[in-house]
Write an enzyme that holds these catalytic residues in place. Structure first.
Site, short mmCIF file in Angstrom:
data_model
loop_
_atom_site.label_atom_id
_atom_site.label_comp_id
_atom_site.label_asym_id
_atom_site.label_seq_id
_atom_site.Cartn_x
_atom_site.Cartn_y
_atom_site.Cartn_z
N HIS A 101 0.88 -1.18 0.00
CA HIS A 101 0.00 0.00 0.00
C HIS A 101 0.91 1.22 0.00
O HIS A 101 1.27 1.74 1.06
CB HIS A 101 -0.97 0.00 1.19
CG HIS A 101 -2.07 0.99 1.01
ND1 HIS A 101 -3.07 0.79 0.10
CD2 HIS A 101 -2.32 2.17 1.58
CE1 HIS A 101 -3.90 1.83 0.14
NE2 HIS A 101 -3.45 2.68 1.04
N TYR A 102 1.25 1.61 -1.18
CA TYR A 102 2.26 2.62 -1.51
C TYR A 102 3.62 2.06 -1.11
O TYR A 102 4.06 2.24 0.02
CB TYR A 102 1.99 3.97 -0.86
CG TYR A 102 0.67 4.56 -1.27
CD1 TYR A 102 0.33 4.68 -2.61
CD2 TYR A 102 -0.23 5.00 -0.33
CE1 TYR A 102 -0.90 5.21 -2.99
CE2 TYR A 102 -1.45 5.54 -0.70
CZ TYR A 102 -1.78 5.64 -2.02
OH TYR A 102 -2.97 6.16 -2.38
#
Length: 144
Positions: A42-43
Site C-alpha cells: 500500500h504505496y
C-alpha cells in the site's frame, strides 16, 4: 443479509463502550504494525494505513457498542457515509485512536448516526466522519 466483514482482519485492538439514554460513546485503539499483511504494497515507498481500513476500524468499534447495547446476534450495517475526510496519514508504529458519539434516531427504529473523530497517538487529527447505520437483530438459523 449476512456478511463477514474484513475477516480475519482485527481492525481494533481495544474497545471501551459507554451507553447513554440516546445512544452511546465508543473509544477504540488500533496499533498500526509494520508487519501486518494489509500494509504490504500500500504505496511501496510510503506505507500508510489505508483510509478504508480506518473506516473498517470505526465500524468494528461500533459493532462492539451495538452488541453490548442490543445483545448478541446484533449487527450494525453501514447505510451511508454522510461525510468523511482524512487529515493525516497513519504510518507503521502509529496508534489510531477512535472516538464515536452515537445517537439513535427517535423516529426511525434501528437507525443510528455516528459522529467520529480519529487521532494518531501524537494527538494529530487523522480522520473525521459522520456515518449512518442500521442496527438489526439476526437469527443465526437464517444462515443455514
Amino acid at each position: 443479509m449476512s456478511r463477514s466483514f474484513a475477516a480475519p482482519l482485527a481492525a481494533v485492538d481495544t474497545v471501551d463502550v459507554a451507553d447513554t439514554a440516546a445512544g452511546g460513546r465508543v473509544e477504540a485503539v488500533k496499533r498500526i504494525v509494520a508487519g501486518d499483511p494489509y500494509l504490504a504494497g500500500h504505496y511501496p515507498d510510503f506505507t500508510i494505513y489505508p483510509g478504508v481500513f480506518t473506516l473498517e476500524s470505526v465500524q468494528q468499534a461500533i459493532r462492539h457498542w451495538a452488541t453490548r447495547r442490543h445483545g448478541p446476534g446484533t449487527v450494525a450495517e453501514l447505510t451511508a457515509i454522510t461525510s468523511i475526510s482524512f487529515a493525516a496519514p497513519l504510518l507503521p508504529g502509529d496508534t489510531l485512536r477512535i472516538g464515536c458519539d452515537l445517537s439513535e434516531h427517535e423516529d426511525t427504529p434501528g437507525a443510528v448516526r455516528a459522529k467520529v473523530r480519529c487521532h494518531r497517538g501524537d494527538g494529530a487529527l487523522s480522520a473525521r466522519m459522520t456515518l449512518e447505520l442500521r442496527i438489526e437483530r439476526t437469527d443465526d438459523d437464517d444462515d443455514a
